[in-house]
Design a protein around this motif. Structure first.
Motif, PDB file in Angstrom:
ATOM      1  N   THR A 258       0.332  -1.185   0.188  1.00  0.00           N
ATOM      2  CA  THR A 258      -0.388  -0.118   0.304  1.00  0.00           C
ATOM      3  C   THR A 258       1.268   1.435  -0.412  1.00  0.00           C
ATOM      4  OG1 THR A 258      -0.375   0.206   2.224  1.00  0.00           O
ATOM      5  CG2 THR A 258      -2.180  -0.817   1.619  1.00  0.00           C
ATOM      6  N   VAL A 259       1.827   0.623   0.061  1.00  0.00           N
ATOM      7  CA  VAL A 259       3.333   2.544   0.775  1.00  0.00           C
ATOM      8  C   VAL A 259       4.366   2.488  -0.665  1.00  0.00           C
ATOM      9  CG1 VAL A 259       4.233   3.919   2.121  1.00  0.00           C
ATOM     10  CG2 VAL A 259       1.854   3.021   2.964  1.00  0.00           C
ATOM     11  N   ASN A 260       4.960   1.261  -0.137  1.00  0.00           N
ATOM     12  CA  ASN A 260       6.043   1.270  -0.933  1.00  0.00           C
ATOM     13  C   ASN A 260       6.474   0.880  -2.101  1.00  0.00           C
ATOM     14  OD1 ASN A 260       7.684   1.415   1.888  1.00  0.00           O
ATOM     15  ND2 ASN A 260       8.082  -0.218   2.378  1.00  0.00           N
ATOM     16  N   GLY A 261       5.183  -0.071  -2.253  1.00  0.00           N
ATOM     17  CA  GLY A 261       5.390  -0.117  -3.803  1.00  0.00           C
ATOM     18  C   GLY A 261       4.948   1.425  -5.122  1.00  0.00           C
ATOM     19  N   PHE A 265       7.342   3.168  -7.285  1.00  0.00           N
ATOM     20  CA  PHE A 265       6.567   3.037  -8.820  1.00  0.00           C
ATOM     21  C   PHE A 265       5.680   3.283  -9.213  1.00  0.00           C
ATOM     22  CE2 PHE A 265       8.848  -1.386  -7.388  1.00  0.00           C
ATOM     23  CZ  PHE A 265      10.003  -0.785  -7.706  1.00  0.00           C
ATOM     24  N   GLY A 266       4.937   3.705  -8.116  1.00  0.00           N
ATOM     25  CA  GLY A 266       3.766   4.878  -8.443  1.00  0.00           C
ATOM     26  C   GLY A 266       3.085   4.410  -9.260  1.00  0.00           C
ATOM     27  N   PHE A 356       5.685  12.190 -11.469  1.00  0.00           N
ATOM     28  CA  PHE A 356       5.893  11.037 -10.699  1.00  0.00           C
ATOM     29  C   PHE A 356       7.421  10.887 -10.084  1.00  0.00           C
ATOM     30  CE2 PHE A 356       7.512   7.113  -8.981  1.00  0.00           C
ATOM     31  CZ  PHE A 356       6.231   7.120  -7.840  1.00  0.00           C
ATOM     32  N   ASN A 357       8.301  10.890 -11.636  1.00  0.00           N
ATOM     33  CA  ASN A 357      10.114  10.122 -11.553  1.00  0.00           C
ATOM     34  C   ASN A 357      10.553  11.606 -11.348  1.00  0.00           C
ATOM     35  OD1 ASN A 357      10.360   7.330 -11.799  1.00  0.00           O
ATOM     36  ND2 ASN A 357       9.161   7.285 -13.245  1.00  0.00           N
ATOM     37  N   VAL A 358       9.846  12.674 -12.263  1.00  0.00           N
ATOM     38  CA  VAL A 358      11.251  13.847 -11.539  1.00  0.00           C
ATOM     39  C   VAL A 358      10.996  14.295 -10.295  1.00  0.00           C
ATOM     40  CG1 VAL A 358      11.038  16.062 -12.365  1.00  0.00           C
ATOM     41  CG2 VAL A 358      11.225  14.475 -13.948  1.00  0.00           C
TER      42      VAL A 358
END
Length: 513
Positions: A258-261, A265-266, A356-358
């Motif tokens: 629920t959080v780390n993934g 990886f968004g 997201f990645n920026v």
């Protein structure tokens, strides 16, 4: 608090053994019960430090050993290693009917690749071993037909090496090994040939394990063969104890899902979950209708169930442990990229993925604890300046509410007793003030210089202590997630200090008055 997220265990042991510098000795390398193999630290960071030392001894580079080279050289080596991930994606893409260039773009654009795969984490090596294992178990002839893999010895070596690097590698290796075993059984009609493949794997795995055990035993006990050290078993024994894991932080079992993934990886993680639920519903519906699992479906059908298993099976096993950090999941970027590229699943989300990645690269690559390394470099230059060298002084460096400061970057010789590092971690205000006041009122040291290093969010707290400061230095940017800035301050004129790391020198002359 104060988990050494910025630095893995690779750096400390090698700096101590090769460059004779002071380091914080990690508990994982205590000779009484070592939990980590020494092989990979010596083969990676150890090699780079040996090169630096050799260059300086040959007078090719008179000042090679400094905070910058100690930081950059191991990272440069790991950056080179990270291209193994690119190679693996390029090799695996045709096997899973994925456009290799689209997959490489998605991989290169991920902040996980940029930030984590250029750092000296054991998780980084775990990800590279996982990628190599996936390449070895995925085989296809030039005409496109499947063929059982014949690289059984290499598979055994990679699996064992990954296990000694991090025993959690077994969670990642499970599906590739099962997939490999299935291909072997399907492609070989002779039981003798099947046994031959498995025998080669087991023999090579055992030989590799013996090499690791001997290397660790020689390092930790000077080759006392009466006491062999099998570090993965010590690791498992420690981590299977819930009380030990609680010392490093306990999390809900669903934190990875629920959080780390999502943090790593968004949208890609969310797409995988959605596809997983859809595929699960499909198979349950087929079972209800008493249909065959394989009828009308294949590993490359909609949902790519095999790639989903490569992603979710390790995720599920890692979720069994109560201590769950985001970096534990970074090896999963490979199957996730392949799955997300298949059937152009990620194309319509490309703008969201880019943003997201920026933001992720800025947060985890620049802001998060970003002032700690420049701070250590600044202090290293200060303590090794010509003025300090001509007139030896005693330095006390007190770190509070920061991650564990890597002593190696201070470039302190083992025999140097004039520099003391105190890590206060996330100490309460009362304990912090008491320690600072004690150092400021140390009358036994005449030429002592006391520095307090704290994030800007704790600056107001330190002013309540009965000490005065001088030579205040602000290093920007720095964000402490354990002591996040309050939103109103970020929109005030004082926002820069909230996102900075302070180096405060105690005015001992004023204290003595």
């Amino acid at each position: 608090m104060a988990k050494p997220l910025l630095f893995s265990l690779f750096r400390a042991v090698n700096v101590r053994d090769i460059l004779n510098l002071q380091v914080y000795y990690p508990w994982e390398f205590l000779s009484s019960s070592p939990c980590r193999t020494i092989v990979f630290p010596l083969m990676t960071s150890g090699v780079t430090y040996w090169v630096i030392k050799s260059l300086q001894q040959l007078d090719i580079c008179s000042s090679c050993i400094n905070s910058y080279t100690l930081l950059v050289s191991p990272r440069l080596l790991f950056t080179v290693f990270s291209f193994i991930l690119d190679y693996s994606v390029y090799r695996l893409a045709p096997f899973w009917e994925v456009d290799p260039w689209k997959a490489l773009v998605l991989l290169a654009g991920s902040y996980v690749t940029l930030v984590f795969y250029t750092r000296t984490f054991t998780n980084t090596l775990e990800g590279l071993f996982f990628a190599l294992l996936m390449v070895l178990v995925s085989s296809r002839k030039s005409d496109g037909s499947l063929v059982g893999p014949t690289s059984s010895p290499l598979i055994g070596i990679i699996t064992t090496a990954g296990f000694f690097n991090r025993p959690t590698f077994l969670a990642f290796a499970l599906m590739p090994l099962l997939y490999w075993a299935g291909l072997i059984v399907d492609s070989q009609k002779s039981i003798k040939t099947v046994i031959n493949h498995f025998s080669k794997l087991v023999l090579c795995a055992c030989f590799t394990a013996i090499v690791f055990v001997m290397a660790d035993t020689f390092y930790f006990t000077s080759m006392d063969l009466d006491n062999l050290y099998i570090t993965p078993f010590n690791f498992l024994s420690y981590n299977l104890n819930p009380h030990n894991l609680a010392l490093h932080g306990s999390h809900p079992r669903v934190t990875h899902f629920t959080v780390n993934g999502i943090m790593l990886f968004g949208v890609l993680h969310i797409l995988a979950i959605g596809a997983g639920i859809k595929t699960l519903k499909k198979y349950i519906h087929q079972l209800i209708r008493v249909r065959s699992f394989c009828h009308g479906s294949s590993v490359h059908s909609e949902g790519s169930p095999t790639l989903l298993l490569f992603y979710f099976v390790p995720l599920a096993f890692l979720s069994l442990f109560s201590h769950q950090e985001p970096r534990f999941l970074i090896p999963l970027i490979l199957p996730l990229v392949l799955f997300s590229t298949s059937q152009n699943r990620a194309v319509k989300w490309r703008h969201v993925i880019t943003i997201f990645n920026v933001l992720g690269a800025l947060l985890f690559g620049c802001l998060h604890q970003g002032g700690l390394i420049p701070c250590l470099c600044h202090l290293e230059q200060l303590m090794h300046s010509p003025e300090s060298s001509n007139h030896p002084r005693h330095y006390t460096l007190l770190f509070a509410h920061t991650y564990m400061p890597p002593r190696s970057l201070l470039n302190i010789n083992k025999r140097d007793t004039h520099i003391e590092v105190i890590d206060m971690a996330g100490s309460e205000e009362e304990i912090l003030c008491q320690t600072v006041e004690q150092q400021a009122n140390n009358f036994t040291c005449n030429d002592c210089h006391v520095f307090v290093i704290i994030p800007g969010t704790v600056r107001a707290t330190i002013t309540k202590c009965s000490v005065s400061f001088k030579n205040e230095t602000l290093i920007f940017p720095h964000l402490s997630m354990e002591d996040p800035p309050q939103v109103p301050f970020l929109f005030s004129g004082n926002w820069r200090s909230q996102l900075g790391l302070y180096i405060l020198q105690v005015d001992r002359d004023q204290q003595h008055l």
